[in-house]
Design a protein around this motif. Structure first.
Motif, PDB file in Angstrom:
ATOM      1  N   THR A  21      28.126 -54.494  30.637  1.00 22.65           N
ATOM      2  CA  THR A  21      28.144 -54.810  29.210  1.00 22.65           C
ATOM      3  C   THR A  21      26.737 -54.962  28.665  1.00 22.65           C
ATOM      4  OG1 THR A  21      28.453 -57.161  29.696  1.00 22.65           O
ATOM      5  CG2 THR A  21      30.423 -55.884  29.189  1.00 22.65           C
ATOM      6  N   LEU A  22      25.808 -55.387  29.502  1.00 20.86           N
ATOM      7  CA  LEU A  22      24.414 -55.478  29.067  1.00 20.86           C
ATOM      8  C   LEU A  22      23.864 -54.092  28.752  1.00 20.86           C
ATOM      9  CD1 LEU A  22      22.185 -57.500  28.585  1.00 20.86           C
ATOM     10  CD2 LEU A  22      21.486 -57.217  30.955  1.00 20.86           C
ATOM     11  N   MET A  24      25.700 -51.626  27.692  1.00 20.93           N
ATOM     12  CA  MET A  24      26.373 -51.195  26.458  1.00 20.93           C
ATOM     13  C   MET A  24      25.749 -51.807  25.215  1.00 20.93           C
ATOM     14  SD  MET A  24      30.482 -51.067  27.269  1.00 20.93           S
ATOM     15  CE  MET A  24      30.671 -52.659  26.569  1.00 20.93           C
ATOM     16  N   PHE A  25      25.332 -53.066  25.292  1.00 19.43           N
ATOM     17  CA  PHE A  25      24.892 -53.778  24.091  1.00 19.43           C
ATOM     18  C   PHE A  25      23.382 -53.809  23.889  1.00 19.43           C
ATOM     19  CE2 PHE A  25      29.083 -55.979  24.666  1.00 19.43           C
ATOM     20  CZ  PHE A  25      29.657 -55.443  23.529  1.00 19.43           C
ATOM     21  N   ARG A  26      22.606 -53.151  24.738  1.00 23.46           N
ATOM     22  CA  ARG A  26      21.155 -53.162  24.533  1.00 23.46           C
ATOM     23  C   ARG A  26      20.799 -52.350  23.295  1.00 23.46           C
ATOM     24  NH1 ARG A  26      19.366 -49.267  29.529  1.00 23.46           N
ATOM     25  NH2 ARG A  26      20.633 -47.522  28.826  1.00 23.46           N
ATOM     26  N   ASP A  27      19.663 -52.664  22.699  1.00 25.86           N
ATOM     27  CA  ASP A  27      19.228 -52.019  21.458  1.00 25.86           C
ATOM     28  C   ASP A  27      18.129 -51.011  21.753  1.00 25.86           C
ATOM     29  OD1 ASP A  27      20.955 -53.612  19.902  1.00 25.86           O
ATOM     30  OD2 ASP A  27      19.496 -55.243  19.905  1.00 25.86           O
ATOM     31  N   ASP A  34      20.078 -61.076  21.699  1.00 27.49           N
ATOM     32  CA  ASP A  34      21.404 -60.764  21.149  1.00 27.49           C
ATOM     33  C   ASP A  34      22.245 -59.949  22.128  1.00 27.49           C
ATOM     34  OD1 ASP A  34      21.417 -62.108  18.792  1.00 27.49           O
ATOM     35  OD2 ASP A  34      21.069 -60.351  17.517  1.00 27.49           O
ATOM     36  N   ALA A  35      21.596 -59.029  22.811  1.00 28.26           N
ATOM     37  CA  ALA A  35      22.312 -58.208  23.797  1.00 28.26           C
ATOM     38  C   ALA A  35      22.852 -59.078  24.922  1.00 28.26           C
ATOM     39  CB  ALA A  35      21.396 -57.127  24.343  1.00 28.26           C
ATOM     40  N   TRP A  36      22.061 -60.050  25.381  1.00 29.72           N
ATOM     41  CA  TRP A  36      22.521 -60.960  26.431  1.00 29.72           C
ATOM     42  C   TRP A  36      23.720 -61.777  25.963  1.00 29.72           C
ATOM     43  CZ3 TRP A  36      21.718 -61.077  31.429  1.00 29.72           C
ATOM     44  CH2 TRP A  36      20.566 -60.507  31.959  1.00 29.72           C
ATOM     45  N   LYS A  38      25.916 -61.149  23.482  1.00 27.02           N
ATOM     46  CA  LYS A  38      27.088 -60.280  23.326  1.00 27.02           C
ATOM     47  C   LYS A  38      27.663 -59.888  24.687  1.00 27.02           C
ATOM     48  CE  LYS A  38      25.404 -58.106  19.098  1.00 27.02           C
ATOM     49  NZ  LYS A  38      24.853 -56.862  18.551  1.00 27.02           N
ATOM     50  N   SER A  39      26.778 -59.606  25.631  1.00 26.68           N
ATOM     51  CA  SER A  39      27.227 -59.216  26.974  1.00 26.68           C
ATOM     52  C   SER A  39      27.998 -60.329  27.656  1.00 26.68           C
ATOM     53  CB  SER A  39      26.029 -58.830  27.838  1.00 26.68           C
ATOM     54  OG  SER A  39      25.424 -57.686  27.331  1.00 26.68           O
ATOM     55  N   PHE A  42      31.503 -60.839  25.840  1.00 27.35           N
ATOM     56  CA  PHE A  42      32.432 -59.761  26.147  1.00 27.35           C
ATOM     57  C   PHE A  42      32.821 -59.775  27.620  1.00 27.35           C
ATOM     58  CE2 PHE A  42      33.656 -55.325  26.951  1.00 27.35           C
ATOM     59  CZ  PHE A  42      34.561 -55.142  25.922  1.00 27.35           C
TER      60      PHE A  42
END
Length: 59
Positions: A21-22, A24-27, A34-36, A38-39, A42
């Motif tokens: 998931t990390l 998937m959510f990286r920018d 934020d990515a951490w 969200k990961s 989820f």
């Protein structure tokens, strides 16, 4: 109820869910705070489902 089987499945699922998931959510290839967040949110949902479904205890 927390059984050894559910705990094992929880650990296995965390090991796979958080890194995937990390990714998937990286920018733009950058891992941000934020990515951490969200990961982990989820991944927690995914891990809970996996632990309950696959970690059946003796009943």
């Amino acid at each position: 109820m927390l059984t050894a089987s559910r705990l094992t499945w929880f650990a296995i699922a965390v090991a796979f869910a958080v890194p995937s998931t990390l990714v998937m959510f990286r920018d733009n290839g950058v891992v941000t705070r934020d990515a951490w967040i969200k990961s982990f949110v989820f991944a927690a949902a995914v891990v809970a489902v996996v632990a309950v479904v696959f970690g059946k205890g003796s009943q």
